[in-house]
Design a protein around this motif. Structure first.
Motif, mmCIF file in Angstrom:
data_model
loop_
_atom_site.group_PDB
_atom_site.id
_atom_site.type_symbol
_atom_site.label_atom_id
_atom_site.label_comp_id
_atom_site.label_asym_id
_atom_site.label_seq_id
_atom_site.Cartn_x
_atom_site.Cartn_y
_atom_site.Cartn_z
ATOM 1 N N THR A 123 -3.985 -39.929 28.129
ATOM 2 C CA THR A 123 -2.522 -39.996 28.192
ATOM 3 C C THR A 123 -1.935 -40.526 26.893
ATOM 4 O OG1 THR A 123 -2.672 -40.389 30.573
ATOM 5 C CG2 THR A 123 -0.583 -40.918 29.516
ATOM 6 N N ASN A 124 -2.573 -41.561 26.342
ATOM 7 C CA ASN A 124 -2.089 -42.114 25.074
ATOM 8 C C ASN A 124 -2.270 -41.131 23.927
ATOM 9 O OD1 ASN A 124 -1.194 -44.543 26.133
ATOM 10 N ND2 ASN A 124 -3.194 -45.520 25.914
ATOM 11 N N LEU A 125 -3.351 -40.361 23.946
ATOM 12 C CA LEU A 125 -3.556 -39.360 22.900
ATOM 13 C C LEU A 125 -2.541 -38.233 22.993
ATOM 14 C CD1 LEU A 125 -7.456 -39.094 22.797
ATOM 15 C CD2 LEU A 125 -5.960 -40.150 21.089
ATOM 16 N N ALA A 127 0.454 -38.446 24.388
ATOM 17 C CA ALA A 127 1.813 -38.959 24.173
ATOM 18 C C ALA A 127 2.145 -39.128 22.693
ATOM 19 C CB ALA A 127 1.972 -40.297 24.893
ATOM 20 N N LYS A 128 1.139 -39.228 21.840
ATOM 21 C CA LYS A 128 1.388 -39.425 20.398
ATOM 22 C C LYS A 128 1.790 -38.167 19.701
ATOM 23 C CE LYS A 128 -1.435 -43.452 19.832
ATOM 24 N NZ LYS A 128 -2.476 -44.101 19.103
#
Length: 128
Positions: A123-125, A127-128
């Motif tokens: 998710t963090n990857l 979202a960037k």
């Protein structure tokens, strides 16, 4: 003022995320099960996840409908569904897991933690 809500986008995004989570959890459970000397292959673990997911989806749907009728009954159905899911998962691990039943809880907890970490990283990857 009328706001257009992109329902199709939300539906398909949720569908894709659900499929990804299903495969990540199944993969984590398969690998952890194998680390604990489990017997099942990926297909059997995925079948177990499918059965458990069906129970979860059904009880969540019923609880979502009941929330408009009676909140207490809705919460009861949701908790009952969660317990039923854990019971089916435990009994499913009897067929695919290791012979030592004391390891079933560790398999489930480690699978859930691993899935949470992987999904958080993905998710963090994204979202960037």
């Amino acid at each position: 003022m009328v706001t257009d809500v992109p329902y199709a986008k939300y539906f398909f995004t949720t569908l894709v995320i659900s499929v990804v989570v299903a495969f990540v959890f199944t993969g984590a459970m398969y690998l952890i099960n194998k680390a604990f000397k489990g017997k099942g292959d990926f297909k059997e673990v995925f079948t177990l996840y499918g059965i458990v997911s069906t129970i979860t989806a059904f009880t969540t749907l019923i609880a979502s409908i009941l929330v408009f009728v009676n909140l207490t009954l809705s919460l009861f159905v949701l908790i009952f569904g969660s317990l039923l899911t854990l019971i089916y998962l435990y009994h499913g691990l009897k067929f695919i897991g290791p012979n030592d039943q004391n390891k079933y809880g560790y398999i489930y907890i480690l699978s859930a933690i691993t899935t949470t970490i992987i999904i958080t990283i993905l998710t963090n990857l994204i979202a960037k």
